[in-house]
Design a protein around this motif. Structure first.
Motif, PDB file in Angstrom:
ATOM      1  N   ALA A   1       0.444  -1.202  -0.325  1.00  0.00           N
ATOM      2  CA  ALA A   1      -0.055   0.249   0.099  1.00  0.00           C
ATOM      3  C   ALA A   1       0.716   1.473  -0.222  1.00  0.00           C
ATOM      4  N   GLU A   2      -0.018   2.304  -0.881  1.00  0.00           N
ATOM      5  CA  GLU A   2       1.040   3.830  -0.194  1.00  0.00           C
ATOM      6  C   GLU A   2       0.407   4.335   0.272  1.00  0.00           C
ATOM      7  N   LEU A   3       0.311   5.824   0.577  1.00  0.00           N
ATOM      8  CA  LEU A   3      -0.340   7.104   1.618  1.00  0.00           C
ATOM      9  C   LEU A   3      -0.136   7.749   1.307  1.00  0.00           C
TER      10      LEU A   3
ATOM     11  N   THR B   1      -8.137   5.653  10.150  1.00  0.00           N
ATOM     12  CA  THR B   1      -7.555   6.853  10.790  1.00  0.00           C
ATOM     13  C   THR B   1      -8.133   6.827  12.297  1.00  0.00           C
ATOM     14  N   VAL B   2      -6.210   6.577  13.181  1.00  0.00           N
ATOM     15  CA  VAL B   2      -6.093   6.958  14.778  1.00  0.00           C
ATOM     16  C   VAL B   2      -5.475   8.296  14.685  1.00  0.00           C
TER      17      VAL B   2
ATOM     18  N   ILE C   1      -3.603   4.964   8.614  1.00  0.00           N
ATOM     19  CA  ILE C   1      -2.428   3.320   8.600  1.00  0.00           C
ATOM     20  C   ILE C   1      -3.803   2.712   6.727  1.00  0.00           C
ATOM     21  N   ALA C   2      -2.699   2.440   5.855  1.00  0.00           N
ATOM     22  CA  ALA C   2      -3.715   1.256   5.461  1.00  0.00           C
ATOM     23  C   ALA C   2      -2.953  -0.040   5.177  1.00  0.00           C
ATOM     24  N   THR C   3      -3.576  -1.376   4.975  1.00  0.00           N
ATOM     25  CA  THR C   3      -3.317  -2.109   5.048  1.00  0.00           C
ATOM     26  C   THR C   3      -3.488  -3.447   3.990  1.00  0.00           C
ATOM     27  N   ASN C   4      -2.866  -4.020   3.100  1.00  0.00           N
ATOM     28  CA  ASN C   4      -3.045  -4.674   1.616  1.00  0.00           C
ATOM     29  C   ASN C   4      -3.701  -6.234   2.259  1.00  0.00           C
TER      30      ASN C   4
ATOM     31  N   PHE D   1       0.489  -6.103   4.624  1.00  0.00           N
ATOM     32  CA  PHE D   1       1.382  -5.634   5.297  1.00  0.00           C
ATOM     33  C   PHE D   1       0.744  -4.261   5.180  1.00  0.00           C
ATOM     34  N   GLN D   2       1.891  -3.177   6.135  1.00  0.00           N
ATOM     35  CA  GLN D   2       0.578  -1.695   6.685  1.00  0.00           C
ATOM     36  C   GLN D   2       1.291  -0.468   5.548  1.00  0.00           C
TER      37      GLN D   2
END
Length: 222
Positions: free
Chosen positions: A34-36, A70-71, A87-90, A94-95
């Motif tokens: 993931a890309e963020l 979102t935290v 936070i994005a998770t594939n 993997f984050q």
């Protein structure tokens, strides 16, 4: 006969083992991470008592838009430094993450507000928050103007000296504070409102080392 049967059993076991090993050799899996990225600035200011308008983030996996979590610990009822993490998770767990700092501040006509702090002569420091406790007493996030927390050595939050300061006219005093290298005291505290921004100065002394330097705080308008 028994020896022959035992030999055949050993040969068969070795053959099966070899086949199992060969079947997994050179096998690899590809995961697309993931890309963020943040939308808006990495540091944002939010007036106390007002909702924080979070611009959010962009998340993608393999070029396609992806959901993210979102935290946040932002409390807009209390001045302070807060954090928002996205936070994005594939699909493989993997984050990727991105962080934003949110500074909740008050600006009520007193010295309360956000300041650009520096060690005079070194011109380095960091953002410092002052908030009002009572009519003549205020909380400051770092007596040392961010010099040790944010300065060239980057010692981090443990080397900020949060304290109370007392204001009488243009004079500033403080009972001092202790952190990082030990106790610190201030002298020659002064508030200057003659320019376009409020400027507060004093001399700081690390009492355990008999070492000190002047600091300056210039109020900024978000």
């Amino acid at each position: 006969m028994k020896k022959l049967i035992l030999s055949l059993f050993v040969i068969s076991a070795l053959f099966l083992s070899s086949c199992e090993t060969d079947s997994t050799e050179d096998v690899s899996e590809v995961t697309v991470f993931a890309e963020l990225s943040l939308l808006g600035d990495p540091i944002m200011f939010s007036p106390v008592g007002q909702p924080f308008a979070d611009p959010g983030a962009d998340a993608s996996i393999g070029g396609a838009s992806a959901p993210f979590e979102t935290v946040s610990n932002v409390d807009t009822s209390t001045p302070g430094f807060y954090n928002v993490t996205y936070i994005a998770t594939n699909d493989d767990g993997f984050q990727a993450s991105a962080n934003r700092q949110v500074i909740v501040y008050e600006d009520n006509g007193t010295i309360a507000g956000i300041y650009d702090g520096i060690r005079v002569g070194r011109d380095d420091g960091g953002l410092v928050l002052i908030s009002q406790i009572s009519a003549d007493q205020f909380y400051i996030s770092d007596l040392l103007a961010g010099w040790y927390e944010f300065g060239p050595n980057g010692y981090g939050p443990a080397y900020a000296w949060p304290a109370t300061i007392n204001v009488s006219g243009n004079s500033v005093t403080s009972p001092g504070a202790s952190a990082g290298f030990g106790p610190a005291a201030i002298s020659n505290g002064n508030i200057n409102n003659s320019g376009p921004s409020t400027v507060i100065t004093w001399d700081i002394l690390l009492t355990d080392y008999n070492f000190g330097f002047p600091v300056q705080f210039t109020k900024i308008t978000p």
